[in-house]
Design a protein around this motif. Structure first.
Motif, PDB file in Angstrom:
ATOM      1  N   CYS A  29     -76.532  15.059 -36.012  1.00 39.58           N
ATOM      2  CA  CYS A  29     -77.546  14.006 -36.511  1.00 39.58           C
ATOM      3  C   CYS A  29     -78.157  14.925 -37.235  1.00 39.58           C
ATOM      4  O   CYS A  29     -78.628  13.086 -38.516  1.00 39.58           O
ATOM      5  N   CYS A  30     -78.388  15.335 -37.529  1.00 33.62           N
ATOM      6  CA  CYS A  30     -78.703  16.186 -38.738  1.00 33.62           C
ATOM      7  C   CYS A  30     -77.746  16.504 -40.178  1.00 33.62           C
ATOM      8  O   CYS A  30     -78.426  16.654 -41.401  1.00 33.62           O
ATOM      9  N   ALA A  37     -83.590  12.418 -42.577  1.00 37.86           N
ATOM     10  CA  ALA A  37     -85.225  11.349 -41.751  1.00 37.86           C
ATOM     11  C   ALA A  37     -86.629  10.882 -42.080  1.00 37.86           C
ATOM     12  O   ALA A  37     -86.797  11.905 -42.897  1.00 37.86           O
ATOM     13  N   CYS A  90     -80.182  17.066 -44.023  1.00 38.39           N
ATOM     14  CA  CYS A  90     -81.035  17.415 -43.821  1.00 38.39           C
ATOM     15  C   CYS A  90     -81.262  18.936 -45.503  1.00 38.39           C
ATOM     16  O   CYS A  90     -80.202  19.537 -44.588  1.00 38.39           O
ATOM     17  N   THR A  93     -81.439  21.641 -42.118  1.00 39.96           N
ATOM     18  CA  THR A  93     -80.504  22.563 -41.035  1.00 39.96           C
ATOM     19  C   THR A  93     -79.966  23.416 -41.459  1.00 39.96           C
ATOM     20  O   THR A  93     -79.448  23.550 -42.328  1.00 39.96           O
ATOM     21  N   CYS A 103     -82.810  22.739 -36.778  1.00 43.49           N
ATOM     22  CA  CYS A 103     -84.010  22.743 -37.736  1.00 43.49           C
ATOM     23  C   CYS A 103     -84.576  23.731 -37.677  1.00 43.49           C
ATOM     24  O   CYS A 103     -85.934  24.857 -36.553  1.00 43.49           O
ATOM     25  N   LYS A 118     -90.953  19.960 -35.916  1.00 39.85           N
ATOM     26  CA  LYS A 118     -90.924  18.913 -36.982  1.00 39.85           C
ATOM     27  C   LYS A 118     -90.945  17.374 -37.105  1.00 39.85           C
ATOM     28  O   LYS A 118     -91.413  16.733 -36.089  1.00 39.85           O
ATOM     29  N   SER A 121     -89.909  11.361 -36.833  1.00 37.42           N
ATOM     30  CA  SER A 121     -88.649  11.083 -36.297  1.00 37.42           C
ATOM     31  C   SER A 121     -87.478  11.472 -36.138  1.00 37.42           C
ATOM     32  O   SER A 121     -86.451  11.141 -34.982  1.00 37.42           O
ATOM     33  N   CYS A 122     -87.421  12.927 -36.578  1.00 43.15           N
ATOM     34  CA  CYS A 122     -86.412  13.748 -35.613  1.00 43.15           C
ATOM     35  C   CYS A 122     -86.633  13.754 -33.668  1.00 43.15           C
ATOM     36  O   CYS A 122     -85.273  14.085 -33.187  1.00 43.15           O
ATOM     37  N   HIS A 123     -87.766  13.948 -33.772  1.00 38.70           N
ATOM     38  CA  HIS A 123     -87.687  14.228 -32.325  1.00 38.70           C
ATOM     39  C   HIS A 123     -87.976  13.047 -31.416  1.00 38.70           C
ATOM     40  O   HIS A 123     -87.357  13.476 -29.720  1.00 38.70           O
ATOM     41  N   TYR A 125     -85.456  11.405 -31.741  1.00 40.82           N
ATOM     42  CA  TYR A 125     -84.026  10.576 -32.092  1.00 40.82           C
ATOM     43  C   TYR A 125     -84.024  10.587 -30.620  1.00 40.82           C
ATOM     44  O   TYR A 125     -84.138  11.430 -30.361  1.00 40.82           O
TER      45      TYR A 125
END
Length: 193
Positions: A29-30, A37, A90, A93, A103, A118, A121-123, A125
């Motif tokens: 996803c990264c 993100a 990202c 990454t 991350c 972080k 939005s990343c947290h 997902y």
């Protein structure tokens, strides 16, 4: 849909199962997708503050992108997002010795170098939050790279909202999350979940 305060939550967030399986997806996803993100405006400043702490972790390509355009940009949909390398990765990454991505910002936080974990939005997902002005929408985002997480979530019977308790509390607060849990229990009693 379920409304808690000014937040409308999709039933998928309550019903669907999910548990990240990093050994299977290797952090795809990264490194997949066509944009970075999503970011909140105040997060850009926090990332810029953390940048000197993580620069050595970043690839030369990522550092070049950041030098050229900064830590964020506005994507085709008009959203503020993290900068990306090569149209997908990202800039934050990094990879471990097994080729699994992580991350750099989160690593610095876990090492006690910063209190910024972080981007939220990343947290959050696979939850995506959309601001509609008068209310926020909370939706479950389905993506093929997360198939292993769906299977593991089903095996462990872990709903998305429970898997993401910590980031949901971070985003909306402990009181909001407690109201969500109460509402879910009521929906279960009524046979709606």
């Amino acid at each position: 849909m379920l409304q808690i305060q000014d937040v409308v939550v999709s039933f998928d967030v309550l019903k669907e199962k999910f548990l990240c399986d990093l050994s299977a997806c290797r952090g795809a996803c990264c490194i997949e997708g066509d944009a970075g993100a999503p970011l909140e405006l105040d997060e850009v400043e926090k990332i810029e503050e953390v940048l000197p702490l993580i620069e050595d972790e970043l690839s030369p390509e990522a550092r070049a992108v950041i030098d050229r355009q900064g830590v964020a940009y506005v994507d085709q949909e008009g959203d503020l997002v993290t900068s990306i390398v090569g149209g997908k990765d990202c800039v934050f990454t990094c990879y471990d010795e097994k080729g699994c991505c992580y991350c750099a910002i989160e690593k610095a936080c876990r090492e006690g170098k910063t209190d910024f974990l972080k981007p939220v939005s990343c947290h959050l997902y696979p939850i995506r939050v959309k601001d509609f002005g008068a209310f926020k929408g909370v939706n479950y985002h389905r993506w093929d790279v997360c198939k292993a997480a769906v299977l593991l979530g089903q095996k462990e019977n872990l709903p998305v909202y429970k898997f993401l308790k910590e980031p949901l509390v971070r985003k909306f607060g402990a009181e909001w999350y407690a109201e969500l849990e109460t509402a879910v229990e009521e929906l279960k009693k009524q046979g709606m979940l």
